[in-house]
Write a protein that holds these residues in place. Structure first.
Motif, PDB file in Angstrom:
ATOM      1  N   GLY A 115      70.725  10.275 -50.949  1.00  0.00           N
ATOM      2  CA  GLY A 115      70.282   9.354 -51.987  1.00  0.00           C
ATOM      3  C   GLY A 115      69.489  10.058 -53.067  1.00  0.00           C
ATOM      4  N   SER A 122      71.078   6.096 -56.651  1.00  0.00           N
ATOM      5  CA  SER A 122      71.646   5.412 -55.477  1.00  0.00           C
ATOM      6  C   SER A 122      70.855   5.773 -54.240  1.00  0.00           C
ATOM      7  CB  SER A 122      73.117   5.801 -55.297  1.00  0.00           C
ATOM      8  OG  SER A 122      73.247   7.198 -55.123  1.00  0.00           O
ATOM      9  N   GLY A 123      70.748   4.805 -53.316  1.00  0.00           N
ATOM     10  CA  GLY A 123      69.985   5.019 -52.104  1.00  0.00           C
ATOM     11  C   GLY A 123      70.788   5.775 -51.053  1.00  0.00           C
ATOM     12  N   ASN A 129      73.930   0.952 -45.916  1.00  0.00           N
ATOM     13  CA  ASN A 129      73.226   1.293 -47.156  1.00  0.00           C
ATOM     14  C   ASN A 129      71.725   1.034 -47.008  1.00  0.00           C
ATOM     15  OD1 ASN A 129      75.420   2.006 -49.112  1.00  0.00           O
ATOM     16  ND2 ASN A 129      76.128  -0.045 -48.561  1.00  0.00           N
TER      17      ASN A 129
END
Length: 410
Positions: A80, A84-85, A101
């Protein structure tokens, strides 16, 4: 544990993948993601299984259990960044994938969502599926965990929709690992907080304070599983479920007249699933050991109780009903399968053959020790001989006393 070499994953630096070997080697997974500086950024260890309900070309419905994932890859797993994680991505079988996620807030991180994609065009898993193609189920979760703490949930967790049941247990995960070191501080899921969980059982409940009303012996039913070549699994048994939840004990006799059976057969595993209006599923999973014997390895159950609650539990570390391959296992007397402290199954008039069924008939049975009456013969004979010896000795002593009485001194 077997650890495979570090290899590059686009966009995520390096990934170290470890597969935990044991009773569930096919889907007990451990994953360590490392960033470009070789510092650990995400750690996860978990077990999972899937059950997919689908329509066949014969306009019937089947349930396929996916527990043996086979060879897995982790393409798309990332640490990440600001855009974005972190993400765990697992690929297995033919076109199957699973994604988790994660997101981050000021002082917490979250398991944001889980998605599972399966391919009914896979003729090995779904040989008779009517609707061929890719299908995806998505579950938003939003489980918040304090930063720099390891999330732990040994208890069984279930995600369900109309066609797919996902089960997870022995979950240990930490995203946004700080300083490359996985935290020793654990954040427990709610089930682990209120339960004295034994890791190999996955879930339990407090000891009962009420005693259930004893029930009569359940009626024995005959169940079978068919594959493309005919009957591949046979089972005849009377089943009595003993459940303890919230300190209340319940006894349920399974009615074979209203219970349906499905399942699957593979070379080294076989599944018998029972369901009814009360039983959402009762799974008996058999396995082969040493290439020459079979045994009951796993039981999974989910039952609707009379108070409106749902009781669910799983144990994949059992060892019951052991018999040679090519034979059946039989036990006519009452036998107890102890799944956990909260769930036991009493079986009556049991006979089961999960492998090598020929022409839809049972093979020669190996009887359980409870049915083996041959040991009574030497016991009876020995008791009889002992009694006879005692009578002879007593008669001899009485006879000697009478003989001495006839020779008194004058």
């Amino acid at each position: 544990m077997v650890c495979f070499r570090l290899f590059p994953v686009p966009g995520s630096g390096l990934v170290l993948v470890c597969l935990v070997l044991g009773a569930l080697r096919s889907y007990a997974l451990e994953l360590t993601l490392q960033d470009s500086g070789k510092a650990t950024c995400l750690y996860a260890k978990w077990q999972m299984t899937f059950r997919v309900h689908y329509e066949t070309t014969n306009k019937t419905y089947k349930t396929q259990t996916i527990s043996d994932l086979g060879t897995v890859t982790y393409n798309g797993s990332i640490c990440g960044d600001d855009q974005s994680g972190p993400r765990i991505a697992v690929q297995f079988r033919s076109g199957f994938s699973w994604i988790a996620n994660f997101t981050k807030a000021a002082s917490t991180y979250s398991i944001d969502s889980i998605s599972f994609s399966y391919n009914t065009s896979d003729n090995v898993t779904f040989p008779d599926a009517k609707d061929k193609g890719m299908h995806t189920v998505y579950h938003p979760l939003g489980i918040e965990i304090p930063l720099n703490e390891l999330f732990r949930c040994n208890s069984l967790s279930t995600l369900e929709n109309n066609d797919v049941v996902q089960q997870y247990w022995d979950v240990h995960v930490q995203a946004f690992v700080q300083n490359g070191t996985v935290s020793k501080n654990e954040f427990l899921c709610d089930k682990d907080k209120t339960s004295t969980v034994v890791p190999t059982i996955h879930t339990t409940v407090p000891s009962p304070t009420t005693t259930p009303t004893p029930k009569e012996k359940p009626e024995a039913g005959t169940y079978s599983v068919n594959n493309g070549n005919g009957t591949c699994l046979l089972a005849t048994m009377g089943l009595q479920l003993n459940i303890t939840q919230d300190k209340v004990a319940s006894v349920i006799n399974v009615n074979p007249n209203t219970t349906h059976s499905t399942g699957s057969c593979q070379s080294h595993t076989a599944l018998l699933r029972l369901n009814s209006s009360t039983i959402k599923y009762l799974d008996f999973v058999f396995a082969v050991k040493n290439e020459n014997r079979f045994y009951l390895k796993e039981v999974n159950v989910s039952v609707n109780l009379v108070n409106g609650s749902v009781f669910s539990i799983a144990n994949n570390n059992l060892s019951y009903w052991d018999a040679p391959l090519g034979s059946s296992y039989m036990c006519n007397k009452e036998q107890t399968v102890s799944v956990s402290g909260a769930f036991q199954i009493n079986t009556f008039d049991l006979r089961v053959q999960p492998f090598n069924v020929i022409e839809g008939k049972y093979s020669t049975a190996q009887e359980c020790s409870l049915d083996d009456d041959t040991i009574l013969i030497p016991i009876i004979v020995g008791a009889g001989l002992s009694g006879l010896i005692i009578v002879i000795v007593i008669a001899y002593l009485i006879g000697r006393r009478k003989s001495y009485a006839g020779y008194q001194t004058l």
